[in-house]
Design a protein around this motif. Structure first.
Motif, PDB file in Angstrom:
ATOM      1  N   PRO A 253      86.191  96.462  82.549  1.00 21.50           N
ATOM      2  CA  PRO A 253      85.272  96.320  81.749  1.00 21.50           C
ATOM      3  C   PRO A 253      85.141  94.854  80.832  1.00 21.50           C
ATOM      4  N   MET A 254      87.074  94.646  80.658  1.00 22.45           N
ATOM      5  CA  MET A 254      86.808  93.148  79.822  1.00 22.45           C
ATOM      6  C   MET A 254      86.889  92.695  81.475  1.00 22.45           C
ATOM      7  N   LYS A 255      86.969  92.860  82.804  1.00 24.35           N
ATOM      8  CA  LYS A 255      86.458  91.576  83.537  1.00 24.35           C
ATOM      9  C   LYS A 255      85.541  91.289  83.385  1.00 24.35           C
ATOM     10  N   VAL A 256      84.245  92.529  83.082  1.00 25.66           N
ATOM     11  CA  VAL A 256      83.220  92.192  83.024  1.00 25.66           C
ATOM     12  C   VAL A 256      82.692  91.483  82.303  1.00 25.66           C
ATOM     13  N   TYR A 257      83.608  91.864  80.859  1.00 25.29           N
ATOM     14  CA  TYR A 257      82.924  91.339  79.832  1.00 25.29           C
ATOM     15  C   TYR A 257      82.642  89.671  79.510  1.00 25.29           C
ATOM     16  N   ILE A 258      84.153  89.136  80.814  1.00 24.73           N
ATOM     17  CA  ILE A 258      84.518  88.141  79.936  1.00 24.73           C
ATOM     18  C   ILE A 258      83.267  87.282  81.447  1.00 24.73           C
ATOM     19  N   ALA A 259      83.156  88.508  82.453  1.00 25.34           N
ATOM     20  CA  ALA A 259      82.083  87.579  83.558  1.00 25.34           C
ATOM     21  C   ALA A 259      80.306  87.121  82.721  1.00 25.34           C
ATOM     22  N   HIS A 260      80.398  88.287  82.602  1.00 18.24           N
ATOM     23  CA  HIS A 260      79.019  88.117  80.846  1.00 18.24           C
ATOM     24  C   HIS A 260      79.433  86.764  80.529  1.00 18.24           C
ATOM     25  N   GLN A 261      80.358  86.150  79.828  1.00 17.47           N
ATOM     26  CA  GLN A 261      79.997  85.395  79.245  1.00 17.47           C
ATOM     27  C   GLN A 261      80.328  84.135  79.826  1.00 17.47           C
ATOM     28  N   ILE A 262      80.680  83.891  81.039  1.00 14.74           N
ATOM     29  CA  ILE A 262      80.304  83.073  81.982  1.00 14.74           C
ATOM     30  C   ILE A 262      79.002  82.442  81.869  1.00 14.74           C
ATOM     31  N   ILE A 263      78.534  84.052  82.691  1.00 17.66           N
ATOM     32  CA  ILE A 263      77.164  83.442  82.894  1.00 17.66           C
ATOM     33  C   ILE A 263      76.269  82.869  81.902  1.00 17.66           C
ATOM     34  N   TYR A 264      76.395  83.757  80.959  1.00 15.35           N
ATOM     35  CA  TYR A 264      75.650  83.397  79.609  1.00 15.35           C
ATOM     36  C   TYR A 264      76.172  82.008  78.950  1.00 15.35           C
ATOM     37  N   THR A 265      77.212  81.501  79.117  1.00 12.89           N
ATOM     38  CA  THR A 265      77.206  80.166  78.843  1.00 12.89           C
ATOM     39  C   THR A 265      76.601  79.248  79.521  1.00 12.89           C
ATOM     40  N   PHE A 266      76.311  79.004  80.714  1.00 11.25           N
ATOM     41  CA  PHE A 266      75.684  78.054  82.242  1.00 11.25           C
ATOM     42  C   PHE A 266      74.157  78.632  81.411  1.00 11.25           C
ATOM     43  N   LEU A 267      73.697  79.877  81.098  1.00  8.00           N
ATOM     44  CA  LEU A 267      72.508  80.029  81.201  1.00  8.00           C
ATOM     45  C   LEU A 267      71.634  79.270  80.568  1.00  8.00           C
ATOM     46  N   THR A 268      72.597  79.794  78.827  1.00  9.93           N
ATOM     47  CA  THR A 268      71.733  79.138  77.466  1.00  9.93           C
ATOM     48  C   THR A 268      72.077  77.524  77.295  1.00  9.93           C
ATOM     49  N   ALA A 269      72.993  76.890  78.167  1.00 14.09           N
ATOM     50  CA  ALA A 269      72.848  75.230  78.472  1.00 14.09           C
ATOM     51  C   ALA A 269      72.029  75.260  78.913  1.00 14.09           C
ATOM     52  N   ILE A 270      71.705  75.790  80.437  1.00 12.08           N
ATOM     53  CA  ILE A 270      71.063  75.046  81.143  1.00 12.08           C
ATOM     54  C   ILE A 270      69.455  74.831  80.718  1.00 12.08           C
ATOM     55  N   LEU A 271      69.213  76.307  79.873  1.00  7.93           N
ATOM     56  CA  LEU A 271      67.892  76.586  79.322  1.00  7.93           C
ATOM     57  C   LEU A 271      67.692  75.835  77.994  1.00  7.93           C
ATOM     58  N   PHE A 272      68.478  75.796  77.379  1.00  6.73           N
ATOM     59  CA  PHE A 272      68.060  75.219  75.990  1.00  6.73           C
ATOM     60  C   PHE A 272      68.659  74.353  75.180  1.00  6.73           C
ATOM     61  N   GLU A 273      70.091  73.727  75.733  1.00  8.26           N
ATOM     62  CA  GLU A 273      70.780  73.044  75.430  1.00  8.26           C
ATOM     63  C   GLU A 273      70.068  71.337  75.997  1.00  8.26           C
ATOM     64  N   LYS A 274      70.950  70.082  75.303  1.00 10.89           N
ATOM     65  CA  LYS A 274      70.400  68.800  74.737  1.00 10.89           C
ATOM     66  C   LYS A 274      71.711  68.834  76.009  1.00 10.89           C
ATOM     67  N   ASN A 275      71.656  67.399  76.786  1.00 12.43           N
ATOM     68  CA  ASN A 275      72.682  66.691  77.312  1.00 12.43           C
ATOM     69  C   ASN A 275      72.657  67.728  79.079  1.00 12.43           C
ATOM     70  N   LYS A 276      72.018  68.588  79.266  1.00 15.82           N
ATOM     71  CA  LYS A 276      71.547  69.953  80.482  1.00 15.82           C
ATOM     72  C   LYS A 276      73.061  68.818  81.906  1.00 15.82           C
ATOM     73  N   GLY A 277      72.646  68.392  81.645  1.00 14.75           N
ATOM     74  CA  GLY A 277      72.973  67.386  82.847  1.00 14.75           C
ATOM     75  C   GLY A 277      74.695  67.592  82.769  1.00 14.75           C
ATOM     76  N   ILE A 278      75.203  66.371  81.955  1.00 17.71           N
ATOM     77  CA  ILE A 278      76.933  66.656  81.757  1.00 17.71           C
ATOM     78  C   ILE A 278      76.889  67.787  81.381  1.00 17.71           C
ATOM     79  N   LYS A 279      76.726  68.433  80.649  1.00 22.05           N
ATOM     80  CA  LYS A 279      77.124  69.752  80.542  1.00 22.05           C
ATOM     81  C   LYS A 279      77.049  70.907  81.497  1.00 22.05           C
ATOM     82  N   LEU A 280      76.290  70.624  83.042  1.00 26.53           N
ATOM     83  CA  LEU A 280      76.296  71.152  83.981  1.00 26.53           C
ATOM     84  C   LEU A 280      77.528  70.791  84.754  1.00 26.53           C
TER      85      LEU A 280
END
Length: 301
Positions: A253-280
Motif C-alpha cells: 500500500p505504501m508503494k502504491v501511495y507513492i506511485a499515485h503521488q508521482i502520477i498525480y504530480t505529472f498529471l496536474t503539472a501538465i494539465l493545469f500549471e504554468k511553465n509546463k515545458g520546463i517542468k516536464l
C-alpha cells in the motif's frame, strides 16, 4: 528543554511572525538559513537575536538543502540535551500556545501508548480553507482521512509543526541529506515506523500551512489540487519518490501511495500549471535519476 528549528531560504515577513510567537513559548529557537539573498528580512532576524537569549542564528555559506539545515538544528538540539525537537517551515502560521498544547497532547497519548515517537498537528490550508488529509496504511490498501477530534495514529506527516522526541534520532538517524528537499519527511516517517515507533496527529491544535501556491481545478466533476511548485522542486519530488521506494522496505500500500503521488504530480503539472515545458523536462530528469538509483542499487546486490 525544547528546541524549535526554523529553516529559512529567502523568507518573507511571515518568518518574523513565527519567531515572535515562539519567543513567548516554552522553547529555544535555532534559525538555520540556507544562504538567503534577501538581507532585509535576515537582518531583522539578527536584530531579534541581539535582544533575546533564547534564539540562535546559523547562516550557511551556500544552499545545502532543507535536510542538511534540519540536521544542523537537530544536532544543536541534542547537544543542548533537549527532550523534544520541533520543526517549522518559514511560512507556517502557529498559535501562541502551540508548544504547550503539543506537549500536553503528547503526554496524554504517552499514557496509553509509550511507543509514540512523532506528533503532528492538524493543518489548515489558508488559501483553500480546507483541512489536511492524513495517511493510514492497511494490509491491502491505503486511505486518506481528515481528523476532526482527538488523536489518531497515522503513517506519514509533513515536517512543519512536527514534534519529535530526541531519543528517536538515536535509532532512526537524522534526515537524509542526499534528498536535499522534498520527501524528506516521508522517508523519515517510514524509518520511524520501521524502528518500532508510532506517529500520531492531534486535532487539538492547528497550523495554517500550504504546500506551494495551491490552486483547485475541476474536470468532469473531479477536483484536482496542484501546488504550482517550481520545475526544480518537481525534479526533487519525482527523484526522491523513487529513492524513498528503493531505500526502504515498504509495504504494498505504501508503494502504491507513492506511485499515485508521482502520477498525480505529472498529471496536474501538465494539465493545469504554468511553465509546463520546463517542468516536464525536470520531472523527466527526476524520473531518469530515480531509475538510475534503482539500477545502481540493484548492481550492488
Amino acid at each position: 528543554m525544547n528546541i524549535s528549528i526554523i529553516v529559512t531560504y529567502n523568507p518573507d515577513d511571515k518568518v518574523l511572525d513565527i519567531i515572535n510567537s515562539l519567543l513567548h513559548q516554552n522553547t529555544e529557537i535555532i534559525v538555520v538559513d540556507n544562504c538567503s539573498d534577501n538581507s532585509k528580512i535576515i537582518n531583522k532576524v539578527l536584530e531579534i537575536q541581539k535582544d533575546k537569549e533564547n534564539i540562535n542564528f546559523h547562516k550557511l555559506k551556500k544552499n545545502l538543502g532543507l535536510s542538511k539545515a534540519q540536521n544542523i538544528g537537530i544536532k544543536y538540539s541534542r547537544e543542548r540535551n533537549a527532550e523534544f525537537t520541533f520543526f517549522f517551515d518559514q511560512d507556517t502560521k502557529i498559535p501562541n500556545n502551540y508548544i504547550e498544547t503539543m506537549i500536553e497532547n503528547w503526554n496524554q497519548i504517552d499514557q496509553t501508548d509509550n511507543k509514540i515517537g512523532i506528533l503532528g498537528p492538524n493543518y489548515l490550508n489558508p488559501e483553500t480553507k480546507e483541512g489536511a488529509k492524513f495517511l493510514i496504511l492497511d494490509k491491502n490498501k491505503y486511505k486518506l482521512f481528515k481528523i476532526n477530534y482527538g488523536s489518531n495514529e497515522v503513517n506519514n506527516l509533513i515536517s512543519s509543526g512536527l514534534m519529535v522526541k530526541n531519543t528517536v534520532f538515536d535509532s532512526v538517524g537524522l534526515m537524509d541529506e542526499s534528498f536535499f528537499i522534498d520527501q524528506i519527511d516521508t522517508d523519515f516517517s517510514i524509518r520511524v515506523n520501521d524502528n518500532g515507533y508510532k506517529i500520531y496527529v492531534t486535532a487539538n491544535t492547528q497550523l495554517e500551512h500550504c504546500i506551494g501556491e495551491t490552486s483547485t481545478k475541476k474536470i468532469f466533476g473531479k477536483v484536482f489540487k496542484t501546488n504550482n511548485h517550481s520545475a526544480m522542486r518537481k525534479y526533487f519530488f519525482i527523484r526522491n519518490s523513487f529513492w524513498t521506494i528503493k531505500k526502504n522496505r515498504l509495504s504494498g500500500p505504501m508503494k502504491v501511495y507513492i506511485a499515485h503521488q508521482i502520477i498525480y504530480t505529472f498529471l496536474t503539472a501538465i494539465l493545469f500549471e504554468k511553465n509546463k515545458g520546463i517542468k516536464l523536462i525536470k520531472m523527466g530528469q527526476g524520473f531518469i535519476d530515480g531509475i538510475r538509483y534503482f539500477s545502481k542499487e540493484n548492481q550492488k546486490q
